[in-house]
Scaffold this motif. Structure first.
Motif, PDB file in Angstrom:
ATOM      1  N   ILE B 276      15.087  13.278   7.925  1.00 28.54           N
ATOM      2  CA  ILE B 276      16.435  13.746   8.250  1.00 28.54           C
ATOM      3  C   ILE B 276      16.928  14.615   7.099  1.00 28.54           C
ATOM      4  O   ILE B 276      16.825  14.206   5.940  1.00 28.54           O
ATOM      5  CB  ILE B 276      17.420  12.566   8.424  1.00 28.54           C
ATOM      6  CG1 ILE B 276      16.892  11.548   9.446  1.00 28.54           C
ATOM      7  CG2 ILE B 276      18.800  13.073   8.846  1.00 28.54           C
ATOM      8  CD1 ILE B 276      17.751  10.290   9.534  1.00 28.54           C
ATOM      9  N   GLY B 277      17.433  15.790   7.415  1.00 26.41           N
ATOM     10  CA  GLY B 277      17.963  16.625   6.349  1.00 26.41           C
ATOM     11  C   GLY B 277      18.568  17.884   6.932  1.00 26.41           C
ATOM     12  O   GLY B 277      18.481  18.145   8.131  1.00 26.41           O
ATOM     13  N   LYS B 278      19.186  18.686   6.070  1.00 27.31           N
ATOM     14  CA  LYS B 278      19.755  19.934   6.571  1.00 27.31           C
ATOM     15  C   LYS B 278      18.699  21.040   6.489  1.00 27.31           C
ATOM     16  O   LYS B 278      17.613  20.829   5.952  1.00 27.31           O
ATOM     17  CB  LYS B 278      21.015  20.306   5.798  1.00 27.31           C
ATOM     18  CG  LYS B 278      20.786  20.573   4.330  1.00 27.31           C
ATOM     19  CD  LYS B 278      22.077  21.084   3.677  1.00 27.31           C
ATOM     20  CE  LYS B 278      21.820  21.364   2.218  1.00 27.31           C
ATOM     21  NZ  LYS B 278      22.995  21.866   1.511  1.00 27.31           N
ATOM     22  N   ILE B 279      19.034  22.192   7.036  1.00 21.95           N
ATOM     23  CA  ILE B 279      18.122  23.342   6.969  1.00 21.95           C
ATOM     24  C   ILE B 279      17.932  23.739   5.507  1.00 21.95           C
ATOM     25  O   ILE B 279      18.904  23.836   4.756  1.00 21.95           O
ATOM     26  CB  ILE B 279      18.687  24.531   7.775  1.00 21.95           C
ATOM     27  CG1 ILE B 279      18.771  24.163   9.259  1.00 21.95           C
ATOM     28  CG2 ILE B 279      17.844  25.775   7.570  1.00 21.95           C
ATOM     29  CD1 ILE B 279      19.527  25.179  10.093  1.00 21.95           C
ATOM     30  N   ALA B 280      16.685  23.956   5.113  1.00 18.53           N
ATOM     31  CA  ALA B 280      16.399  24.300   3.720  1.00 18.53           C
ATOM     32  C   ALA B 280      17.010  25.662   3.375  1.00 18.53           C
ATOM     33  O   ALA B 280      16.949  26.610   4.169  1.00 18.53           O
ATOM     34  CB  ALA B 280      14.895  24.329   3.493  1.00 18.53           C
TER      35      ALA B 280
END
Lengths: 307, 307
Positions: B276-280
Motif C-alpha cells: 500500500i502506498g502513494k504513486i512514486a
C-alpha cells in the motif's frame, strides 16, 4: 555456587557461564534474585511491590550491556515478572534477556516476562531474547513473553528473538510505538517440534514522520506442532513499514499467517510478504547428490534458513 | 421499450445496448424481470419462491454466454436476489453479471446479489461482474454482492470484478471450495472516491490435491474514501495458493489489508504479498517531463494500474 543445570541454562540463554563479576546484571531463578549488580551508568532497582525490576540507563551511556536472564528449574512453578527499561537519550546499549526452563517433573514450569522499553531520543538499543526448554519429565514448559516498546525521536531499536527447542507452548506479544524518525527492526526465529504450539503477535504503530519498522519472522514447524503468526503495521504518518514471514512446514506441521497492514496516511508506504511451504524437492536432491543423506540435507537447509 | 437511463446502464455493466434478440439472458430491473431468454443448452428458470433464478448450463456446452445484469433506477429500493448457476461437466461458458444503479433521489438504492456457482468436472467458467453507480441526487448507492463457488474436479474458474465509480458502499463477500485439480483465479479492480467505503473478503479452501488459487486485487482510494481487503487461503491438501493486494492511496484515502494464509497440509504452498502506498514521485516526474500536467500524469498511472 550455581548448579550445573543453572550454569548450562545461563550459557544457553545469556551466553554467560556463571554469576558475572562485572557489568550490570540481574539473574532471576525460580522467581527470586540469584545475583544483581548495578554500574555507574546502569542502575537495576527492584520495584517496591516486588513485581520486578527497573533498569535505568543513564543518557549517553555507550557500548554497555545488561544481562537479565530468568530461569525456572522447578516444576509446578508459575513465575511472572514485570521489568521496565528506561534507556536515556543518546545511549547505545545491548540488553540480553532470555529465559531457560529445566523441568524434570510432571507439572507446568512457566515464565511470563512482561518487558516495557522506554527508549529515549537518539538512543540505540539492541535487545536479545533467547528461549529454551529442557528436562526429561513429562511436564510442560511454557514461556509467554511480552515486549512493549516506546521508541522516541530518532531512536533505533533492534530486537532479536530466538526459540529453537523445548518450549511446549508460547504466546509472544510484542508492540511498538514509533515517534518521528524512529526505527524498529524485529527478527524472530522459531522452530517447533512434537506437539508444541507457538503464537506470535506484533502490533506496530508508525506514528512519527519518517519512522520505519521492519519485521522478519522465520519459522520451522515439525512433527505435529502448530504456529500462528500475527502482525499489524499501522502507518499513521509519512513512514515505511515492511513485514515478512517465511515458514517451512515438515511432517504434519501447521502454520497460519495473519498479517495486517493499514495505511492511515497518504505518505505511508507498507509492504507485507508471507510464504509457507515445505523444502523444495530440488534443494534436497542437489545436496543429496553431494553425498548427504536426506535427513542431513534437510538439517543443512533448515540451519541455513534459521541462521 | 427501454429508457435511455436503462440502455446506458446495460451498456456500462453488461456491454449490451438493448434487450438481446438471441442468447441466454435475464435482465432484472428494480427487482422485476425486464426480459428473459433460455436457449437449447442454457436454461434460465425462476425459483418457485420468487427469490431469484436458476441458470442451468448443459454438460458439454461450449463457447456460449449468459447475460444477467441487474439494474436499480428507483430510490428507496432494496433489491435482494438469489441466483444459482449449475455449470454442467465439460462446459465452457462466460457469464456476464453486474449491477448498475441510477439513483436521482435522496434515499438508498441497494442491490444485494447472492450468487452460487456449482461448476462441474472439467468445466470452464469465466464470470464477469461490473458494478457502477450514478445519479445526481444525494441518495446512497449500495451494492453488496456475494459469490460462492464450488469448483469440482479439474474445473477452471476465472472471476473478474470491477467497480470504478459511483458506489457509496460495498461489501463484497466471495468464497470458493476447490476439489482435486481445480483452479480459481479471481481478479478485482476497485476505485473509491468521495467518502465511499469498499470492503472485500475472499475465503478460499484448497481442499483437493493439485488445486490452485490466485487472488489479485488492485485498488485506488481517493479523497476521503476507505477500503478494507480481507483474504483467507486455506491449504488443506497438496496445493498452490497465491494472493496479492496492491493499493494506491491518494488525498486522504485509507486502505487496510488483512490477508491470511493457513497451511494445514505439508504439501501446501501458500504465498501472500501486499503493498500500500502513494504513486512514486519519480513516476510522476518522468511523465511530467514529457509534457503532462501533474493531474494528467496521475490519471495515466492509475489507468495503467487498473488496466
Amino acid at each position: 555456587m550455581l548448579s550445573d543445570i543453572i550454569k548450562n541454562l545461563l550459557a544457553e540463554v545469556a551466553g554467560i557461564q556463571n554469576i558475572p563479576t562485572a557489568g550490570a546484571f540481574n539473574i532471576r531463578n525460580n522467581g527470586k534474585s540469584a545475583g544483581r549488580n548495578s554500574t555507574d551508568t546502569i542502575q537495576i532497582i527492584p520495584k517496591e511491590d516486588g513485581s520486578g525490576i527497573d533498569i535505568i540507563v543513564k543518557p549517553g551511556t555507550k557500548n554497555e550491556s545488561v544481562h537479565i536472564p530468568a530461569l525456572v528449574t522447578e516444576t509446578d512453578l508459575h513465575d511472572v515478572v514485570y521489568n521496565d527499561f528506561h534507556i536515556g537519550e543518546g545511549a547505545d546499549v545491548t540488553i540480553v534477556a532470555g529465559c531457560g526452563i529445566h523441568n524434570c517433573g510432571s507439572g507446568i514450569s512457566q515464565h511470563d516476562g512482561i518487558h516495557r522499553f522506554f527508549v529515549g531520543k537518539n538512543a540505540k538499543m539492541k535487545y536479545i531474547e533467547k528461549h529454551i526448554g529442557e528436562g526429561d519429565g513429562d511436564g510442560q514448559n511454557i514461556i509467554n513473553p511480552q515486549t512493549h516498546i516506546i521508541a522516541e525521536e530518532n531512536s533505533y531499536v533492534e530486537m532479536d528473538t530466538v526459540q529453537l527447542k523445548g518450549v511446549d507452548s508460547t504466546k509472544r506479544i510484542s508492540s511498538a510505538k514509533l515517534a518521528e524518525g524512529a526505527t524498529v527492526v524485529i527478527k524472530e526465529k522459531i522452530m517447533t517440534h512434537g506437539s508444541q504450539y507457538a503464537e506470535t503477535s506484533f502490533d506496530v504503530d508508525l506514528d512519527g514522520a519518517g519512522s520505519s519498522a521492519k519485521l522478519i519472522s522465520r519459522s520451522v514447524a515439525r512433527d505435529n506442532s502448530r504456529q500462528l503468526f500475527r502482525s499489524k503495521l499501522s502507518g499513521n504518518n509519512a513512514c515505511y513499514g515492511h513485514s515478512e514471514c517465511d515458514a517451512i512446514i515438515m511432517d504434519q506441521g501447521i502454520v497460519a499467517a495473519e498479517p495486517e497492514i493499514i495505511a492511515n496516511n497518504v505518505d505511508a508506504s507498507l509492504i507485507h510478504e508471507a510464504a509457507i511451504g515445505k523444502i523444495a524437492g530440488e534443494q534436497l536432491t542437489k545436496l543429496m547428490t553431494l553425498g548427504l543423506t536426506e535427513k542431513e540435507a534437510e538439517a543443512q537447509i533448515i540451519n541455513g534458513f534459521l541462521k
